[in-house]
Design an enzyme around this catalytic site. Structure first.
Site, PDB file in Angstrom:
ATOM      1  N   GLU A  68      34.353 -13.689 -10.983  1.00  0.00           N
ATOM      2  CA  GLU A  68      34.789 -12.404 -10.426  1.00  0.00           C
ATOM      3  C   GLU A  68      35.782 -12.571  -9.279  1.00  0.00           C
ATOM      4  O   GLU A  68      36.731 -11.797  -9.158  1.00  0.00           O
ATOM      5  CB  GLU A  68      33.566 -11.629  -9.937  1.00  0.00           C
ATOM      6  CG  GLU A  68      33.880 -10.232  -9.429  1.00  0.00           C
ATOM      7  CD  GLU A  68      32.611  -9.451  -9.101  1.00  0.00           C
ATOM      8  OE1 GLU A  68      32.699  -8.557  -8.254  1.00  0.00           O
ATOM      9  OE2 GLU A  68      31.554  -9.745  -9.681  1.00  0.00           O
ATOM     10  N   ASP A  69      35.573 -13.578  -8.436  1.00  0.00           N
ATOM     11  CA  ASP A  69      36.345 -13.649  -7.187  1.00  0.00           C
ATOM     12  C   ASP A  69      37.253 -14.864  -7.049  1.00  0.00           C
ATOM     13  O   ASP A  69      37.901 -15.029  -6.012  1.00  0.00           O
ATOM     14  CB  ASP A  69      35.377 -13.638  -5.988  1.00  0.00           C
ATOM     15  CG  ASP A  69      34.629 -12.319  -5.871  1.00  0.00           C
ATOM     16  OD1 ASP A  69      35.197 -11.290  -6.265  1.00  0.00           O
ATOM     17  OD2 ASP A  69      33.477 -12.331  -5.397  1.00  0.00           O
TER      18      ASP A  69
END
Length: 743
Positions: free
Chosen positions: A76-77
């Site tokens: 996600e990051d």
């Protein structure tokens, strides 16, 4: 920040054969990927997945789950991809990490819808492997512990989401300690004044009762030693949120709560649980109505314990929980206490991951996934999931003795849907403990419920506002949508049959299949329902099936209207004649309506409503197709019809088709000019009632010194009934004039 070797040592304490290589590789990979990223607190971002992993080591989880915790934010990051994680750590870990990744670039109209879609994705991932839930809850717990570093405008939203979704989800899966900490952390932000007040008062009460607590612990320990029961006695204090919620729901002051302090009795076996209970009840008096045996009847989240309240030492009311050490582990850690997701490679038939599909917690999760598969919109799904996560329960039984657990406040309708969706859809009544009771009856613990069914039943839409379970609410909405779709589909079929007939063609549903792409519909039923709703016109369908078809519409000119009869083409492509304003009543009455759609009333099989002025059997009527809401019926003389003169495609030829066995009144609007005298309104109302008519609404239109004009919306049987009533109203000494209102 915890070092690499420290994490490995934490896992080795409970799993000596830990896969050190896996943990080391996950530690290094996550640290490199997060690089120089920082949290809102200013700490390195990698400290967050590391703390999440530490929380999971306290639950004694396997190294694969710890590795997932370290990696859970990488996709996600960071620049990490699912393919890369699969190659480095294997597809099982890659799948778990992806299950924890929020959906991105959601094309949704609201934050609530985005929240719902992410929850939907999370629950689907949890249903395949419960370790996704454990990592997610540990992730949320650490985020809540550090929420004070988050910008103020975000704190309340995150705290509310925690209170509404994640804390109840932890409780539903049996993780009570996790739930309580999440609730208390969220409580600090959702109601800071309430949190501060309750916390301060609890601290005062604890100091005041410190000696009494020790005295009770000593008395209980002595009692068990006397009866040769090996037991551990622990005192506990209710959490601030639990106290606050109980004060609110039961409208009690803090001093009135009897269970601020409780005691937990832990023993080795189930037999010792009941021996301990016997020793306690034979020594001190039990408080009536405060005994619950969740060992013989576990909660839906697998919680097992005996609860009792006694008048104990110093005449204090003492709440006790008696359970085994294993039950205590399940009560505190829920699904994390199950050992079945350890030793992953040694489980047959792929049973080495996830939780047992025989557990109550997993059963609830399966039912929630069933709701997902029905395709509810995101907001409905979010609402249903919240409803399903209620904790307070009642336990009821079928006539055959099957136990059904329901939320507090549940009705026989909820019970019926809990048994099976088909049982709920066909429910028409219920017997509770052998007596026929209203379907809105609130069920109580131990009730035996028998559902009375009828195949002709369609669940009323109003039930949606009565039920309390998400499953029932979702099923009722679905049944309502299906019934409405069936009505529109039936109307569309009739319109197309008549349209094709007027065009000299033969209608067959199969003829629509090859042209679905032209009509932008996915199946034949969609086409029929769209025609019934007015979203598609019958000429459009005719042209799609027969490209050479030409629609010769006839529009009435003002001159033609003045002269009397004129032709209009309706949505079915039919020509029919409507009398103009100068047409005689005799002409209207005698005019035939061949091929018209039969109208029975609002309880018929077509989506029908009536114009504000109403229409009654005996009136010559016309239908106006209202896109999205079916047909509105107008009396032919209604001035309101002029608004549709330039929309001939919306006119539907209709006729009355009254079933004498189905008694139904119809709407009619009447204007009454009453003489201003005491008792006039009462006399008029009495006259209407004595004529077997019903007043639906009444409004005062104009008041003068001598007269008052009133508008009555009545319900009458037919035109003869209405005319007889008008005649008697005119003859009344309280009435100056009475007439029917048309438009």
């Amino acid at each position: 920040m915890m070092r690499q070797y420290e994490l490995v040592e934490r896992v080795q304490r409970y799993k000596p054969d830990v896969n050190e290589a896996l943990l080391n590789k996950a530690y290094v990979y996550a640290m490199q990927k997060h690089g120089h990223q920082r949290r809102a607190s200013g700490d390195p971002y990698f400290s967050h997945p590391l703390e999440v992993a530490a929380i999971l080591t306290d639950m004694h989880l396997d190294e694969a789950t710890i590795a997932v915790a370290l990696l859970h934010d990488t996709i996600e990051d960071t620049s990490a991809t699912r393919q890369e994680i699969d190659e480095l750590f294997g597809p099982d870990i890659g799948k778990l990490v992806e299950g924890l990744t929020k959906l991105k670039k959601l094309d949704l109209v609201s934050k609530k819808a985005e929240q719902a879609e992410n929850l939907r994705k999370l629950l689907l991932a949890i249903s395949e492997d419960v370790r996704v839930l454990l990592v997610k809850l540990a992730d949320r717990l650490h985020n809540m512990r550090t929420l004070h570093h988050v910008p103020e405008q975000k704190r309340l939203r995150i705290a509310e989401e925690t209170m509404d979704i994640y804390a109840p989800l932890a409780g539903r899966m049996g993780m009570q300690d996790m739930r309580e900490e999440l609730e208390d952390l969220a409580f600090q932000y959702t109601n800071p004044d309430g949190y501060r007040a309750v916390t301060e008062r609890l601290a005062e009460i604890f100091e005041r009762n410190r000696g009494v607590i020790g005295e009770i612990e000593t008395a209980l320990s002595g009692l068990f030693a006397k009866h040769e029961i090996k037991a551990v006695v622990k005192s506990r204090q209710k959490k601030p949120w639990s106290v606050f919620r109980k004060m609110e729901t039961k409208a009690l002051s803090l001093e009135q709560l009897s269970d601020i302090f409780g005691f937990r009795v832990l023993v080795d076996t189930v037999d010792e649980c009941y021996r301990a209970l016997g020793a306690i009840h034979s020594t001190w008096s039990m408080v009536p109505g405060r005994f619950k045996d969740y060992i013989s009847t576990p909660k839906q989240n697998d919680y097992r314990s005996i609860h009792t309240t006694i008048v104990g030492p110093s005449r204090q009311r003492v709440e006790l929980q008696i359970r085994t050490f294993v039950m205590n582990d399940v009560a505190e850690y829920g699904v994390a206490a199950h050992s079945i997701y350890k030793d992953l490679g040694n489980r047959p038939n792929g049973a080495g991951h996830g939780i047992s599909r025989d557990t109550n917690a997993y059963g609830w999760l399966r039912r929630t996934i069933e709701v997902l598969s029905e395709g509810d919109n995101p907001e409905e799904f979010l609402e249903n999931t919240r409803l399903e996560m209620f904790q307070d329960q009642v336990f009821c039984f079928t006539p055959k003795g099957k136990l059904i657990a329901l939320p507090r406040g549940a009705t026989p309708i909820d019970f019926a849907y809990a048994v099976h969706t088909d049982v709920g859809d066909t429910c028409v009544g219920a017997k509770v403990n052998g007596r026929i009771m209203p379907l809105m009856t609130e069920l109580k613990n131990g009730d035996e419920v028998e559902i009375i069914r009828s195949k002709a039943q369609v669940p009323p839409a109003a039930w949606e506002h009565v039920v309390v379970t998400g499953k029932a609410r979702s099923a009722i909405r679905r049944a309502t949508r299906t019934a409405i779709r069936k009505q529109y589909s039936g109307l569309g079929t009739r319109i197309l049959e008549r349209a094709f007939e007027r065009a000299g063609k033969k209608f067959a549903k199969d003829s629509l299949k090859p042209v679905l792409h032209r009509l932008a519909r996915k199946d034949v039923e969609d086409v029929l329902a769209a025609v019934g709703r007015g979203e598609l016109t019958s000429p459009d369908v005719l042209r799609a099936v027969f490209p050479d078809y030409k629609d010769e519409r006839v529009t009435a000119t003002p001159k033609a209207r003045e002269e009397g009869w004129f032709n209009l083409r309706n949505a079915a492509g039919m020509l029919f004649q409507i009398p103009g304003r100068s047409t005689s009543r005799k002409q209207k009455k005698n005019k035939k309506q061949d091929g018209a759609l039969p109208i029975r009333g609002v309880r018929g099989d077509l989506p029908v409503t009536f114009a504000p002025e109403g229409a009654v059997p005996g009136d010559r009527i016309v239908g106006i197709l209202q896109p999205g809401s079916g047909i509105t019926i107008y009396p032919i003389q209604s001035p309101s019809l002029t608004a549709f003169d330039d929309q001939p495609e919306r006119w539907i030829d209709v006729r009355w088709d009254i079933d004498e066995d189905m008694k139904e009144r119809f709407p009619a609007r009447v204007s009454v000019t009453a003489i201003n005298e005491p008792g006039s309104l009462a006399e008029i109302a009495q006259l209407i009632a004595s004529n077997d008519a019903n007043i639906h609404t009444l409004s005062m239109v104009r008041t003068a010194p001598d007269f008052t004009e009133m508008i009555f919306d009545l319900e009458v049987w037919d035109l003869k009934h209405l005319n007889r009533l008008l005649s008697q109203l005119k003859d009344s000494s309280a009435v100056s004039d009475a007439k029917r209102v048309n438009g």
